[in-house]
Design a protein around this motif. Structure first.
Motif, PDB file in Angstrom:
ATOM      1  N   LEU A  53      -8.884  -3.339 -24.568  1.00  0.00           N
ATOM      2  CA  LEU A  53      -8.550  -1.864 -25.020  1.00  0.00           C
ATOM      3  C   LEU A  53      -9.513  -0.984 -24.522  1.00  0.00           C
ATOM      4  CD1 LEU A  53      -7.302  -0.062 -26.281  1.00  0.00           C
ATOM      5  CD2 LEU A  53      -9.492   0.270 -27.887  1.00  0.00           C
TER       6      LEU A  53
ATOM      7  N   GLY B  46     -16.382  -8.350 -21.088  1.00  0.00           N
ATOM      8  CA  GLY B  46     -17.895  -7.820 -21.313  1.00  0.00           C
ATOM      9  C   GLY B  46     -17.743  -7.191 -20.365  1.00  0.00           C
TER      10      GLY B  46
ATOM     11  N   CYS C 269     -16.638  -3.508 -20.196  1.00  0.00           N
ATOM     12  CA  CYS C 269     -15.774  -2.334 -20.102  1.00  0.00           C
ATOM     13  C   CYS C 269     -16.097  -1.155 -19.527  1.00  0.00           C
ATOM     14  CB  CYS C 269     -15.570  -2.350 -22.230  1.00  0.00           C
ATOM     15  SG  CYS C 269     -15.726  -3.713 -22.972  1.00  0.00           S
TER      16      CYS C 269
ATOM     17  N   MET D 139     -11.226  -3.800 -14.887  1.00  0.00           N
ATOM     18  CA  MET D 139     -12.238  -4.684 -14.096  1.00  0.00           C
ATOM     19  C   MET D 139     -11.534  -6.507 -14.195  1.00  0.00           C
ATOM     20  SD  MET D 139     -13.737  -6.981 -16.561  1.00  0.00           S
ATOM     21  CE  MET D 139     -14.604  -7.765 -15.832  1.00  0.00           C
TER      22      MET D 139
HETATM   23  S1  FES Z   1     -12.137  -4.470 -22.548  1.00  0.00           S
HETATM   24 FE1  FES Z   1     -13.855  -4.779 -22.030  1.00  0.00          FE
HETATM   25  S2  FES Z   1     -14.261  -5.653 -20.378  1.00  0.00           S
HETATM   26 FE2  FES Z   1     -12.139  -5.484 -20.038  1.00  0.00          FE
END
Ligand code: FES
Length: 194
Positions: free
Chosen positions: A85, A126, A128, A133
């Motif tokens: 998300l 992890g 976000c 990324m």
């Molecule tokens: S949504 Fe958490 S790193 Fe992309």
């Protein structure tokens, strides 16, 4: 003929001494094997088992359980682009489209014509707050833009030709890269039903 080079096998044999439980060396050992070959062949897994004095079934079990280990050729450099998300809201789909166009593939199963690249969409990695990324070559890359993707591809192509030096660490604020957290398991994207 051995699948793994003598120096990699030597490195693997030295790993168990670094861990309280010698079998904990299996993941770094498989990582070394994959780094050398691009993916884990059956012969490579057997050689890892012999080098670590472990049961071959155990080594193969670890290799097949963790998605970061590849059992089929995937290209030397694989883009693991997070499309969960937070990343999606900040342009992950455009990043995926750009990666595909830049390396000339349309599906995760495909490898670029030069054999160097492939991609995959994955679940949240992890990080976000640094969306969008991805993971590439054991490193996390943050605040991605299409031009940053182009730079990363050009750097890898340059390294292969021994023309360009490795870029080294890049500041996070400039779309930087850092190693992923230890023991990261890259979560594969679930296939849509139907
Ligand atoms: S949504 Fe958490 S790193 Fe992309």
């Amino acid at each position: 003929m051995s699948a793994l080079s003598a120096h990699v096998l030597e490195e693997i044999r030295e790993l168990p001494a670094k861990y309280p439980q010698p079998r904990s060396a299996v993941m770094p050992a498989l990582d070394l094997a994959q780094e050398e070959l691009g993916h884990l062949t059956r012969d490579a897994m057997s050689e890892v088992a012999v080098a670590l004095q472990l049961d071959p079934g155990y080594v193969e079990g670890v290799a097949t359980f963790y998605s970061l280990f590849q059992l089929e050729p995937i290209g030397k450099h694989r883009f693991y682009v997070c499309t969960n998300l937070s990343c999606m809201l900040r342009g992950a789909n455009e990043i995926v489209d750009h990666v595909k166009q830049a390396i000339g593939v349309t599906q995760p199963e495909q490898i670029s014509a030069d054999g160097l690249f492939s991609y995959e969409e994955v679940e949240c990695l992890g990080a976000c707050e640094f969306a969008p990324m991805m993971r590439l070559d054991h490193r996390y890359h943050y605040d991605l833009t299409p031009s940053r993707i182009d730079e990363l591809i050009a750097e890898r192509r340059g390294r292969e030709k021994d023309v360009l030096p490795a870029s080294g660490e890049v500041a996070r604020s400039a779309g930087g890269e850092v190693p992923p957290p230890k023991k990261t398991r890259t979560p594969r994207k679930k296939k849509a039903d139907g």
